[in-house]
Design a protein around this motif. Structure first.
Motif, short mmCIF file in Angstrom:
data_model
loop_
_atom_site.label_atom_id
_atom_site.label_comp_id
_atom_site.label_asym_id
_atom_site.label_seq_id
_atom_site.Cartn_x
_atom_site.Cartn_y
_atom_site.Cartn_z
N GLU A 1 43.50 14.18 36.00
CA GLU A 1 42.50 14.90 35.23
C GLU A 1 41.60 13.91 34.50
N SER B 1 36.66 20.38 31.43
CA SER B 1 37.84 19.87 32.11
C SER B 1 37.61 19.80 33.61
N SER C 1 36.31 23.43 34.87
CA SER C 1 36.25 24.55 33.93
C SER C 1 34.99 25.37 34.21
#
Length: 141
Positions: free
Chosen positions: A76, A88, A113
């Motif tokens: 991530e 994100s 996101s």
């Protein structure tokens, strides 16, 4: 609701050779990457790598999932200079054997996101396609 982008390719190289190139997370095959600072263990969940791109962008990625058995890893984005437009982003690689000809099927999936822009997702798509082509060129028999 999140947005996903998945790109894939078949690489004419043995699955273990392809996995070895990806599991190190050094992205040496990708021409837009200038340097990568790796943690002591590239397979330890929680490890952070710092990637500097040729355009000067510096990003930190944390490994959140790793499997030798499945030949997969997920990382991530935790920081970017300059900042990115998404809150994100998670990126996953998975390498599958193609048993009919001893090659490898590579899948690269990103989940963003819901605040991410269409342009950013499109940019991700084309960067993946370029990177996969460069990976194939660096490994093919």
């Amino acid at each position: 609701m999140s947005t996903q982008n998945t790109e894939s390719c078949v690489i004419n190289a043995p699955v273990d050779k392809v996995w070895e190139a990806l599991r190190k997370q050094d992205f040496k095959f990708w021409s837009i990457v200038k340097t990568v600072e790796l943690p002591e263990s590239t397979s330890e969940v929680g490890g952070v790598r710092i990637t500097t791109f040729n355009d000067g962008t510096v990003q930190k990625h944390r490994l959140v999932e790793y499997s030798e058995l499945k030949r997969s890893l997920t990382y991530e984005l935790i920081d970017s200079v300059p900042p990115v437009t998404t809150l994100s982003a998670q990126h996953s690689f998975r390498v599958y054997p193609v048993t009919s000809n001893d090659s490898a099927y590579v899948q690269w999936r990103s989940t963003f996101s819901s605040d991410d822009s269409v342009a950013a997702v499109a940019d991700s798509k084309y960067k993946k396609l370029d990177a996969l082509a460069e990976l194939a060129k660096s490994l093919e028999k």
